[in-house]
Design a protein around this motif. Structure first.
Motif, PDB file in Angstrom:
ATOM      1  N   ALA A 129       7.578 -14.206 -15.832  1.00  0.00           N
ATOM      2  CA  ALA A 129       8.624 -13.388 -15.207  1.00  0.00           C
ATOM      3  C   ALA A 129       8.047 -12.085 -14.662  1.00  0.00           C
ATOM      4  CB  ALA A 129       9.718 -13.088 -16.223  1.00  0.00           C
ATOM      5  N   ALA A 130       7.060 -11.523 -15.368  1.00  0.00           N
ATOM      6  CA  ALA A 130       6.430 -10.281 -14.903  1.00  0.00           C
ATOM      7  C   ALA A 130       5.685 -10.519 -13.593  1.00  0.00           C
ATOM      8  CB  ALA A 130       5.488  -9.745 -15.969  1.00  0.00           C
ATOM      9  N   ASP A 131       4.965 -11.626 -13.520  1.00  0.00           N
ATOM     10  CA  ASP A 131       4.234 -11.963 -12.292  1.00  0.00           C
ATOM     11  C   ASP A 131       5.200 -12.142 -11.126  1.00  0.00           C
ATOM     12  OD1 ASP A 131       1.668 -12.933 -10.929  1.00  0.00           O
ATOM     13  OD2 ASP A 131       3.007 -14.649 -10.644  1.00  0.00           O
ATOM     14  N   GLU A 132       6.317 -12.808 -11.387  1.00  0.00           N
ATOM     15  CA  GLU A 132       7.297 -13.030 -10.320  1.00  0.00           C
ATOM     16  C   GLU A 132       7.913 -11.716  -9.859  1.00  0.00           C
ATOM     17  OE1 GLU A 132      11.441 -15.535  -9.515  1.00  0.00           O
ATOM     18  OE2 GLU A 132      10.363 -15.757 -11.411  1.00  0.00           O
ATOM     19  N   ARG A 133       8.253 -10.844 -10.809  1.00  0.00           N
ATOM     20  CA  ARG A 133       8.847  -9.565 -10.408  1.00  0.00           C
ATOM     21  C   ARG A 133       7.853  -8.739  -9.606  1.00  0.00           C
ATOM     22  NH1 ARG A 133      12.683  -5.844 -14.103  1.00  0.00           N
ATOM     23  NH2 ARG A 133      13.921  -7.718 -13.714  1.00  0.00           N
ATOM     24  N   TYR A 134       6.610  -8.770  -9.991  1.00  0.00           N
ATOM     25  CA  TYR A 134       5.583  -8.010  -9.272  1.00  0.00           C
ATOM     26  C   TYR A 134       5.465  -8.508  -7.836  1.00  0.00           C
ATOM     27  CZ  TYR A 134       0.909  -6.294  -8.018  1.00  0.00           C
ATOM     28  OH  TYR A 134      -0.152  -5.694  -7.380  1.00  0.00           O
ATOM     29  N   ARG A 135       5.476  -9.824  -7.659  1.00  0.00           N
ATOM     30  CA  ARG A 135       5.289 -10.394  -6.322  1.00  0.00           C
ATOM     31  C   ARG A 135       6.511 -10.221  -5.431  1.00  0.00           C
ATOM     32  NH1 ARG A 135       5.356 -15.242  -6.306  1.00  0.00           N
ATOM     33  NH2 ARG A 135       5.578 -15.870  -8.491  1.00  0.00           N
ATOM     34  N   THR A 136       7.698 -10.250  -6.033  1.00  0.00           N
ATOM     35  CA  THR A 136       8.925 -10.182  -5.225  1.00  0.00           C
ATOM     36  C   THR A 136       9.438  -8.755  -5.021  1.00  0.00           C
ATOM     37  OG1 THR A 136      10.254 -10.590  -7.217  1.00  0.00           O
ATOM     38  CG2 THR A 136       9.649 -12.493  -5.869  1.00  0.00           C
ATOM     39  N   ASN A 137       8.841  -7.785  -5.705  1.00  0.00           N
ATOM     40  CA  ASN A 137       9.266  -6.389  -5.559  1.00  0.00           C
ATOM     41  C   ASN A 137       8.058  -5.482  -5.341  1.00  0.00           C
ATOM     42  OD1 ASN A 137      12.366  -6.429  -6.467  1.00  0.00           O
ATOM     43  ND2 ASN A 137      11.206  -7.751  -7.870  1.00  0.00           N
ATOM     44  N   PRO A 138       7.307  -5.724  -4.287  1.00  0.00           N
ATOM     45  CA  PRO A 138       6.067  -4.955  -4.097  1.00  0.00           C
ATOM     46  C   PRO A 138       6.292  -3.451  -3.977  1.00  0.00           C
ATOM     47  CG  PRO A 138       6.655  -6.158  -2.105  1.00  0.00           C
ATOM     48  CD  PRO A 138       7.546  -6.669  -3.186  1.00  0.00           C
ATOM     49  N   ASP A 139       7.431  -3.042  -3.420  1.00  0.00           N
ATOM     50  CA  ASP A 139       7.675  -1.611  -3.234  1.00  0.00           C
ATOM     51  C   ASP A 139       7.813  -0.856  -4.548  1.00  0.00           C
ATOM     52  OD1 ASP A 139       7.622  -2.049  -0.556  1.00  0.00           O
ATOM     53  OD2 ASP A 139       9.797  -1.999  -0.266  1.00  0.00           O
ATOM     54  N   LEU A 140       8.131  -1.589  -5.620  1.00  0.00           N
ATOM     55  CA  LEU A 140       8.304  -0.930  -6.919  1.00  0.00           C
ATOM     56  C   LEU A 140       6.972  -0.593  -7.578  1.00  0.00           C
ATOM     57  CD1 LEU A 140      11.199  -3.047  -8.504  1.00  0.00           C
ATOM     58  CD2 LEU A 140      11.356  -0.810  -7.381  1.00  0.00           C
ATOM     59  N   TYR A 141       5.902  -1.229  -7.104  1.00  0.00           N
ATOM     60  CA  TYR A 141       4.618  -1.091  -7.776  1.00  0.00           C
ATOM     61  C   TYR A 141       3.546  -0.659  -6.787  1.00  0.00           C
ATOM     62  CZ  TYR A 141       7.524  -3.764 -10.883  1.00  0.00           C
ATOM     63  OH  TYR A 141       8.593  -4.177 -11.654  1.00  0.00           O
ATOM     64  N   MET A 142       3.841   0.468  -6.151  1.00  0.00           N
ATOM     65  CA  MET A 142       2.928   1.035  -5.166  1.00  0.00           C
ATOM     66  C   MET A 142       2.423   2.386  -5.640  1.00  0.00           C
ATOM     67  SD  MET A 142       2.731  -0.979  -2.433  1.00  0.00           S
ATOM     68  CE  MET A 142       2.279   0.104  -1.069  1.00  0.00           C
ATOM     69  N   LEU A 143       1.174   2.633  -5.366  1.00  0.00           N
ATOM     70  CA  LEU A 143       0.639   3.974  -5.531  1.00  0.00           C
ATOM     71  C   LEU A 143       1.000   4.726  -4.255  1.00  0.00           C
ATOM     72  CD1 LEU A 143      -1.069   5.717  -7.460  1.00  0.00           C
ATOM     73  CD2 LEU A 143      -3.080   5.069  -6.122  1.00  0.00           C
ATOM     74  N   PRO A 144       1.822   5.783  -4.334  1.00  0.00           N
ATOM     75  CA  PRO A 144       2.312   6.427  -3.108  1.00  0.00           C
ATOM     76  C   PRO A 144       1.200   7.115  -2.328  1.00  0.00           C
ATOM     77  CG  PRO A 144       2.900   7.721  -5.035  1.00  0.00           C
ATOM     78  CD  PRO A 144       2.324   6.438  -5.550  1.00  0.00           C
ATOM     79  N   GLU A 145       1.520   7.407  -1.085  1.00  0.00           N
ATOM     80  CA  GLU A 145       0.557   8.137  -0.255  1.00  0.00           C
ATOM     81  C   GLU A 145       0.162   9.434  -0.950  1.00  0.00           C
ATOM     82  OE1 GLU A 145       0.762  10.883   3.659  1.00  0.00           O
ATOM     83  OE2 GLU A 145       1.550   8.854   3.948  1.00  0.00           O
ATOM     84  N   ARG A 146      -1.131   9.702  -0.906  1.00  0.00           N
ATOM     85  CA  ARG A 146      -1.639  10.951  -1.479  1.00  0.00           C
ATOM     86  C   ARG A 146      -2.461  11.687  -0.422  1.00  0.00           C
ATOM     87  NH1 ARG A 146      -5.162   8.991  -6.129  1.00  0.00           N
ATOM     88  NH2 ARG A 146      -5.416   7.243  -4.689  1.00  0.00           N
ATOM     89  N   ARG A 147      -2.661  12.940  -0.694  1.00  0.00           N
ATOM     90  CA  ARG A 147      -3.462  13.744   0.225  1.00  0.00           C
ATOM     91  C   ARG A 147      -4.532  14.487  -0.556  1.00  0.00           C
ATOM     92  NH1 ARG A 147      -0.670  15.084   5.826  1.00  0.00           N
ATOM     93  NH2 ARG A 147       0.183  12.983   6.047  1.00  0.00           N
ATOM     94  N   ARG A 148      -5.686  14.553   0.062  1.00  0.00           N
ATOM     95  CA  ARG A 148      -6.768  15.366  -0.491  1.00  0.00           C
ATOM     96  C   ARG A 148      -6.888  16.587   0.410  1.00  0.00           C
ATOM     97  NH1 ARG A 148     -10.794  13.620  -3.775  1.00  0.00           N
ATOM     98  NH2 ARG A 148     -10.474  11.450  -3.125  1.00  0.00           N
ATOM     99  N   ALA A 149      -6.851  17.762  -0.196  1.00  0.00           N
ATOM    100  CA  ALA A 149      -6.877  18.986   0.605  1.00  0.00           C
ATOM    101  C   ALA A 149      -7.698  20.051  -0.103  1.00  0.00           C
ATOM    102  CB  ALA A 149      -5.458  19.497   0.838  1.00  0.00           C
TER     103      ALA A 149
END
Length: 306
Positions: A129-149
């Protein structure tokens, strides 16, 4: 009890401090008794029962703390000794007290019934079930855009706000004319954590920096762009965008435990909810609405409240 009260809780805690050793060898029968008093005895079973109130994942940490263990055992003794005094005075025969005891007992039994319903239900394959949720809800498991400054911080320490802004403006002009950003950061920046690294900051995502800094950093379009002096509560910043790190999916292995934990919680809530629904839908239930409504009181609002 009188003797303990004369010496105070601190002295009492010192007397039972050696219990940590006993509890670390909790399986040995000769260590089952933790405190013996005139009327009550505290045992390992009492401690284990109290430990049930601590979330399972935090119990080892709780037992690793001498202060917490000693305090817990002391608290168990105090409760049991006070309860024994209450029984000796006949307080347990009072109808109000009996009602409270019945209410507490019912709450405990209901919690145990919920737990039993959850544990006895057939569990799904949480890994699948964890594998299925990961594959069907990719937006929930994203590392957001980051910036180096990198930045140069001009603090108002020892100078007025206008002087700090003026210095920041002068440094910006010098950078625009070709002077090295890193050298100026090392010489002028009031951020001691980054000044020695040429002003470089660790990668950050939205919500991690003060708002004015974040807005200015995200307004920069491409690496090498430099902001105008930006005021925050720390002073004036000159910000250079060094890198845009695009959002990327988190590896499944790094989020699998979190997904499974969430699935287990959802599963438990579903089983509990189904059980409650069955209780409330029992055809033998008769709801006395008038009696329930009679419990509701009306509160008059003061005349000046609108």
């Amino acid at each position: 009890m009188k003797n303990m009260n004369r010496k105070g809780p601190a002295a009492f805690a010192c007397r039972i401090g050696v219990l940590v050793i006993a509890i670390s060898g909790i399986a040995q029968a000769e260590q089952d008794v933790l405190i013996e008093g005139p009327a009550v005895t505290v045992t390992v079973d009492d401690f284990n029962a109290a430990l049930e109130r601590v979330p399972e994942g935090k119990r080892d940490g709780f037992r690793a703390s001498q202060q917490r263990v000693v305090k817990s055992v002391e608290g168990i003794y105090i409760v049991q000794a006070a309860a024994a005094d209450a029984r000796a005075k006949g307080l347990d025969k009072d109808q109000r007290v009996q009602d409270l005891i019945r209410h507490s007992t019912n709450n405990i039994l209901a919690s145990e019934m919920f737990r039993h319903a959850i544990e006895s239900a057939p569990a799904p394959d949480f890994d699948k079930a964890a594998d299925e949720r990961y594959r069907t809800n990719p937006d929930l498991y994203m590392l957001p855009e980051r910036r180096r400054a990198s930045h140069i911080l001009i603090k108002p320490d020892g100078r007025s706000d206008a002087e700090a802004l003026e210095l920041a403006g002068e440094l910006l002009v010098r950078i625009q004319k070709g002077e090295n950003f890193e050298d100026l950061a090392g010489q002028y920046s009031g951020d001691t954590g980054s000044a020695g690294k040429g002003g470089q900051l660790s990668p950050f995502q939205k919500g991690k920096m003060v708002k004015p800094f974040e807005e200015a950093a995200w307004a920069l379009q491409k690496p090498g762009d430099i902001s105008q002096p930006v005021k925050s509560r720390f002073g004036y910043h000159i910000i250079r965008l060094d890198e845009v790190i695009e959002a990327a999916p988190l590896p499944f292995a790094s989020v699998e435990p979190r997904i499974i934990d969430q699935l287990r919680k959802e599963y438990s809530e579903t089983i509990k909810g189904d059980y409650i629904t069955r209780l409330l839908s029992d055809p033998g239930i008769k709801i006395h609405k008038d009696a329930i409504n009679s419990l509701i009181i009306q509160i008059e609002q003061p005349a000046n409240v609108k």
